[in-house]
Motif scaffolding. Structure first.
Motif, PDB file in Angstrom:
ATOM      1  N   PHE A 109       0.827  -1.222   0.000  1.00 57.18           N
ATOM      2  CA  PHE A 109       0.000   0.000   0.000  1.00 57.18           C
ATOM      3  C   PHE A 109       0.859   1.270   0.000  1.00 57.18           C
ATOM      4  N   ALA A 110       1.978   1.247   0.754  1.00 56.24           N
ATOM      5  CA  ALA A 110       2.764   2.486   0.913  1.00 56.24           C
ATOM      6  C   ALA A 110       3.506   2.846  -0.373  1.00 56.24           C
ATOM      7  N   PHE A 111       3.705   1.881  -1.249  1.00 62.63           N
ATOM      8  CA  PHE A 111       4.364   2.171  -2.530  1.00 62.63           C
ATOM      9  C   PHE A 111       3.588   3.260  -3.263  1.00 62.63           C
ATOM     10  N   ARG A 112       2.278   3.054  -3.347  1.00 66.55           N
ATOM     11  CA  ARG A 112       1.448   4.021  -4.067  1.00 66.55           C
ATOM     12  C   ARG A 112       1.318   5.326  -3.271  1.00 66.55           C
ATOM     13  N   TRP A 113       1.148   5.202  -1.959  1.00 69.08           N
ATOM     14  CA  TRP A 113       1.011   6.408  -1.128  1.00 69.08           C
ATOM     15  C   TRP A 113       2.212   7.334  -1.316  1.00 69.08           C
ATOM     16  N   LEU A 114       3.409   6.730  -1.256  1.00 66.88           N
ATOM     17  CA  LEU A 114       4.636   7.533  -1.287  1.00 66.88           C
ATOM     18  C   LEU A 114       4.977   8.010  -2.693  1.00 66.88           C
ATOM     19  N   THR A 115       4.910   7.091  -3.656  1.00 70.02           N
ATOM     20  CA  THR A 115       5.331   7.448  -5.022  1.00 70.02           C
ATOM     21  C   THR A 115       4.455   8.551  -5.584  1.00 70.02           C
ATOM     22  N   LEU A 116       3.154   8.443  -5.348  1.00 71.89           N
ATOM     23  CA  LEU A 116       2.225   9.391  -5.963  1.00 71.89           C
ATOM     24  C   LEU A 116       1.817  10.511  -4.999  1.00 71.89           C
ATOM     25  N   LEU A 117       2.558  10.659  -3.891  1.00 74.19           N
ATOM     26  CA  LEU A 117       2.293  11.724  -2.904  1.00 74.19           C
ATOM     27  C   LEU A 117       0.814  11.765  -2.511  1.00 74.19           C
ATOM     28  N   LEU A 118       0.241  10.567  -2.321  1.00 75.49           N
ATOM     29  CA  LEU A 118      -1.154  10.403  -1.854  1.00 75.49           C
ATOM     30  C   LEU A 118      -2.199  10.915  -2.846  1.00 75.49           C
ATOM     31  N   SER A 119      -1.780  11.175  -4.092  1.00 75.52           N
ATOM     32  CA  SER A 119      -2.732  11.773  -5.037  1.00 75.52           C
ATOM     33  C   SER A 119      -3.841  10.808  -5.444  1.00 75.52           C
ATOM     34  N   GLN A 120      -3.646   9.508  -5.174  1.00 70.68           N
ATOM     35  CA  GLN A 120      -4.686   8.535  -5.549  1.00 70.68           C
ATOM     36  C   GLN A 120      -5.595   8.169  -4.390  1.00 70.68           C
ATOM     37  N   GLU A 121      -5.257   8.623  -3.186  1.00 63.75           N
ATOM     38  CA  GLU A 121      -6.008   8.148  -2.015  1.00 63.75           C
ATOM     39  C   GLU A 121      -7.167   9.070  -1.650  1.00 63.75           C
ATOM     40  N   PHE A 122      -7.122  10.315  -2.136  1.00 69.50           N
ATOM     41  CA  PHE A 122      -8.132  11.287  -1.730  1.00 69.50           C
ATOM     42  C   PHE A 122      -8.665  12.026  -2.948  1.00 69.50           C
ATOM     43  N   LEU A 123      -9.749  12.771  -2.749  1.00 73.45           N
ATOM     44  CA  LEU A 123     -10.289  13.573  -3.844  1.00 73.45           C
ATOM     45  C   LEU A 123      -9.362  14.762  -4.092  1.00 73.45           C
ATOM     46  N   MET A 175      -2.052   7.929   8.931  1.00 73.63           N
ATOM     47  CA  MET A 175      -3.143   7.203   8.268  1.00 73.63           C
ATOM     48  C   MET A 175      -3.293   5.803   8.866  1.00 73.63           C
ATOM     49  N   LEU A 176      -2.176   5.183   9.219  1.00 73.88           N
ATOM     50  CA  LEU A 176      -2.235   3.842   9.823  1.00 73.88           C
ATOM     51  C   LEU A 176      -2.788   3.910  11.246  1.00 73.88           C
ATOM     52  N   THR A 177      -2.284   4.862  12.040  1.00 72.63           N
ATOM     53  CA  THR A 177      -2.712   4.883  13.448  1.00 72.63           C
ATOM     54  C   THR A 177      -4.184   5.293  13.589  1.00 72.63           C
ATOM     55  N   LEU A 178      -4.684   6.088  12.634  1.00 75.45           N
ATOM     56  CA  LEU A 178      -6.092   6.501  12.721  1.00 75.45           C
ATOM     57  C   LEU A 178      -7.072   5.352  12.475  1.00 75.45           C
ATOM     58  N   ILE A 179      -6.586   4.281  11.831  1.00 77.18           N
ATOM     59  CA  ILE A 179      -7.490   3.127  11.649  1.00 77.18           C
ATOM     60  C   ILE A 179      -6.959   1.922  12.441  1.00 77.18           C
ATOM     61  N   ARG A 180      -6.186   2.193  13.496  1.00 75.71           N
ATOM     62  CA  ARG A 180      -5.516   1.099  14.231  1.00 75.71           C
ATOM     63  C   ARG A 180      -6.524   0.093  14.784  1.00 75.71           C
ATOM     64  N   ASP A 181      -7.668   0.579  15.335  1.00 75.53           N
ATOM     65  CA  ASP A 181      -8.619  -0.359  15.951  1.00 75.53           C
ATOM     66  C   ASP A 181      -9.145  -1.345  14.913  1.00 75.53           C
ATOM     67  N   GLN A 182      -9.478  -0.824  13.729  1.00 75.68           N
ATOM     68  CA  GLN A 182      -9.959  -1.723  12.671  1.00 75.68           C
ATOM     69  C   GLN A 182      -8.861  -2.691  12.238  1.00 75.68           C
ATOM     70  N   LEU A 183      -7.628  -2.169  12.136  1.00 76.29           N
ATOM     71  CA  LEU A 183      -6.514  -3.026  11.702  1.00 76.29           C
ATOM     72  C   LEU A 183      -6.206  -4.104  12.742  1.00 76.29           C
ATOM     73  N   LEU A 184      -6.298  -3.747  14.026  1.00 80.81           N
ATOM     74  CA  LEU A 184      -5.994  -4.721  15.081  1.00 80.81           C
ATOM     75  C   LEU A 184      -7.041  -5.836  15.114  1.00 80.81           C
ATOM     76  N   GLU A 185      -8.262  -5.503  14.719  1.00 82.72           N
ATOM     77  CA  GLU A 185      -9.319  -6.526  14.728  1.00 82.72           C
ATOM     78  C   GLU A 185      -9.388  -7.322  13.433  1.00 82.72           C
ATOM     79  N   GLY A 186      -8.947  -6.711  12.326  1.00 83.65           N
ATOM     80  CA  GLY A 186      -9.173  -7.320  11.012  1.00 83.65           C
ATOM     81  C   GLY A 186      -8.210  -8.449  10.698  1.00 83.65           C
ATOM     82  N   TYR A 201      -8.382   3.449   1.320  1.00 80.04           N
ATOM     83  CA  TYR A 201      -8.327   4.039   2.663  1.00 80.04           C
ATOM     84  C   TYR A 201      -9.677   4.668   3.056  1.00 80.04           C
ATOM     85  N   PRO A 202     -10.189   4.311   4.276  1.00 83.28           N
ATOM     86  CA  PRO A 202     -11.568   4.690   4.603  1.00 83.28           C
ATOM     87  C   PRO A 202     -11.800   6.124   5.096  1.00 83.28           C
ATOM     88  N   ILE A 203     -10.752   6.807   5.580  1.00 82.85           N
ATOM     89  CA  ILE A 203     -10.998   8.136   6.161  1.00 82.85           C
ATOM     90  C   ILE A 203     -10.794   9.204   5.089  1.00 82.85           C
TER      91      ILE A 203
END
Length: 399
Positions: free
Chosen positions: A315-329, A357-368, A380-382
Motif C-alpha cells: 500500500f505504501a508504494f502508491r502512497w509515497l510514489t504518488l504523494l497520496l494523489s490517488q487516495e483522496f479527492l 493514516m495507519l494509526t487513525l485506523i488502528r482499531d480496525q486493523l488490530l481486529e481485522g 483508505y476509509p478516512i
C-alpha cells in the motif's frame, strides 16, 4: 470563520508583499493550508517548488525567460516533427524525403519518431483517465496552444498523432511492486475512450495540455522518460495553475506547470527509477522508514501488520510514489500538498502522514484479518484530511 480566513489571507499578503520573501515564514503559513483566494496557492507553490526566486524584483524577467524557453521546446519537439506533414500535405507516415521509416540508423528521425510514439501512447492512455470523476480535464481550456493549433499550418497535434499512429503500443505499464495497483479504487474509468466528446478544431481539452507537458518532460529526460503515475503528479499541479483566479497567470498554466513539475520530479524521481529501488534514496528505503516510524510510535500496530505479513509495498508504494494523489479527492490532495511542499525536510512529513493514516485506523486493523486489512489499506476509509494532517503533526511534535 470568514474573519479568521481574512486574517490568514492578510498574513500571506504581508509575507508575499516584502521585496524578499521570508521563506521560513512562508513555509510556516503554507504548512497549515493556503487560501485559494487571489491566486495565493499558485504563487506559494511556485516559490516552494523553487520556480520563483525569493527576490520579487526578479519574477517578471524569470517568468518571461522560462515561458519563452517552453515555447522553444514546443517548436522543437512537437511542431518540428509535424512540419513535414504540413509542408507536403501528406500524413507524417508517408514522408520519405530525407529519411525513410525503415532507416536502421539509430539517429534517424524516423527511429526517434517511432520510439517517441511508444512513450506517447502510454502517456495518452494515462492522461485520458485523469480524475474521471471530474469534468475539468475533459473541458476545453480557455488558452489553447496557439503555436500548435494555428489553422494556417495544420501542425500535427499529439492527439492526432496518437489517432494516426499505427504502432501497437507496447504496454509500458512498469508496475514494479508486484501487488500494487497504480490506479486507485476511488477512480472509475470510462469503459471506452469514445465516451469522450471530441472537441471542435481549434479547441483542446485540459488533458491534452497535460499530455504535452509529460511528452516534453519525457523527451528532455530520456534517463527516466515517462513512467506510469507521473500523470497523477502533474494533474494536481496543472489543475491548481489552470484554475488560478488571476487570468494573467492562468494563461501560462502550461509552461509554469511544466517547470514546477520538472522541479518536483527532480526531488522525487528516484521513486520512479526501478534500479534505485533498494538504494538509500529509493522507494524501498522510504517504505521501510514508514514501518520503522510506526514501530517507534505504535509498536502494537506494527507487530500486528508484521504478524499478518502485510508488507509496506502492498500500500505504501502508491502512497509515497504518488504523494497520496490517488487516495483522496483532488481538493484534499491539494490541501495535503500545501503541507508537503512547505516541509523544509521535504517529504519527511509524508512519512508521518502515512503513519498517521495507519494509526487513525488502528482499531480496525488490530481486529481485522489479512484480507480485510488489505482492503482497508488499498482503499483508505478516512476522507477527512484535516484529521490526518493534525495527527501527523502530533507525531512530528512527539519526536
Amino acid at each position: 470563520a470568514r474573519g479568521i480566513a481574512l486574517l490568514r489571507i492578510a498574513d500571506f499578503q504581508e509575507v508575499l508583499g516584502e521585496p524578499t520573501v521570508a521563506l521560513s515564514k512562508l513555509r510556516e503559513l503554507c504548512f497549515s493550508g493556503i487560501p485559494f483566494d487571489g491566486g495565493l496557492r499558485c504563487l506559494c507553490w511556485k516559490i516552494l517548488l523553487n520556480y520563483l526566486p525569493l527576490e520579487k524584483a526578479l519574477w517578471s524577467s524569470l517568468l518571461k525567460k522560462q515561458r519563452d524557453l517552453y515555447s522553444q521546446f514546443l517548436k522543437e519537439m512537437i511542431i518540428q516533427p509535424g512540419i513535414a506533414k504540413a509542408n507536403l500535405g501528406v500524413s507524417r507516415e508517408d514522408v520519405t524525403l530525407e529519411d525513410h521509416p525503415l532507416n536502421p540508423n539509430p539517429d534517424s528521425r524516423w527511429n526517434t519518431y517511432f520510439k517517441d510514439n511508444e512513450v506517447l501512447l502510454q502517456i495518452d492512455k494515462d492522461v485520458r483517465r485523469l480524475y474521471p470523476d471530474m469534468a475539468f480535464f475533459q473541458r476545453p481550456t480557455d488558452y489553447p496552444c496557439l503555436l500548435i493549433l494555428d489553422p494556417q499550418n495544420e501542425f500535427e497535434t499529439l492527439r492526432r498523432r496518437v489517432e494516426q499512429t499505427t504502432l501497437k503500443s507496447q504496454t509500458v505499464a512498469r508496475n514494479r511492486s508486484g501487488v500494487t495497483n497504480v490506479s486507485s479504487p476511488l477512480k472509475t474509468t470510462p469503459s471506452s475512450l469514445s465516451e469522450y466528446e471530441v472537441l471542435p478544431n481549434g479547441c483542446e481539452a485540459h488533458w491534452e495540455v497535460v499530455e504535452r507537458i509529460l511528452f516534453i518532460y519525457a523527451k528532455l529526460n530520456p534517463g527516466i522518460a515517462y513512467v506510469q503515475g507521473m500523470n497523477e503528479i502533474v494533474g494536481p499541479l496543472y489543475y491548481t495553475f489552470a484554475t488560478d483566479p488571476n487570468s494573467e497567470w492562468k494563461e501560462h498554466a502550461e509552461a509554469d506547470t511544466f517547470f514546477c513539475f520538472t522541479n518536483l520530479m527532480a526531488e522525487i524521481r528516484d521513486n520512479f527509477i526501478k534500479s534505485l529501488d533498494d538504494s538509500q534514496c529509493g522507494i524501498t528505503y522510504k517504505m521501510e522508514k514508514v514501518y520503522s516510524t510506526l514501530k517507534e510510535k505504535d509498536v502494537e500496530l506494527y507487530l500486528k501488520l508484521q504478524e499478518q505479513n502485510i508488507k509496506p509495498q502492498f500500500f505504501a508504494f502508491r502512497w509515497l510514489t504518488l504523494l497520496l494523489s490517488q487516495e483522496f479527492l483532488l481538493p484534499d490532495v491539494i490541501r495535503i500538498w500545501d503541507s508537503l511542499f512547505a516541509d523544509d525536510k521535504r517529504f519527511d512529513f509524508l512519512l508521518l502522514v502515512c503513519c498517521a493514516m495507519l494509526t487513525l485506523i488502528r482499531d480496525q486493523l488490530l481486529e481485522g484479518d489479512f484480507t480485510l486489512n488489505m482492503r482497508l489499506l488499498q482503499d483508505y476509509p478516512i476522507s477527512d484530511v484535516h484529521l490526518i494532517l493534525k495527527k501527523a503533526k502530533e507525531l512530528q511534535d512527539s519526536k
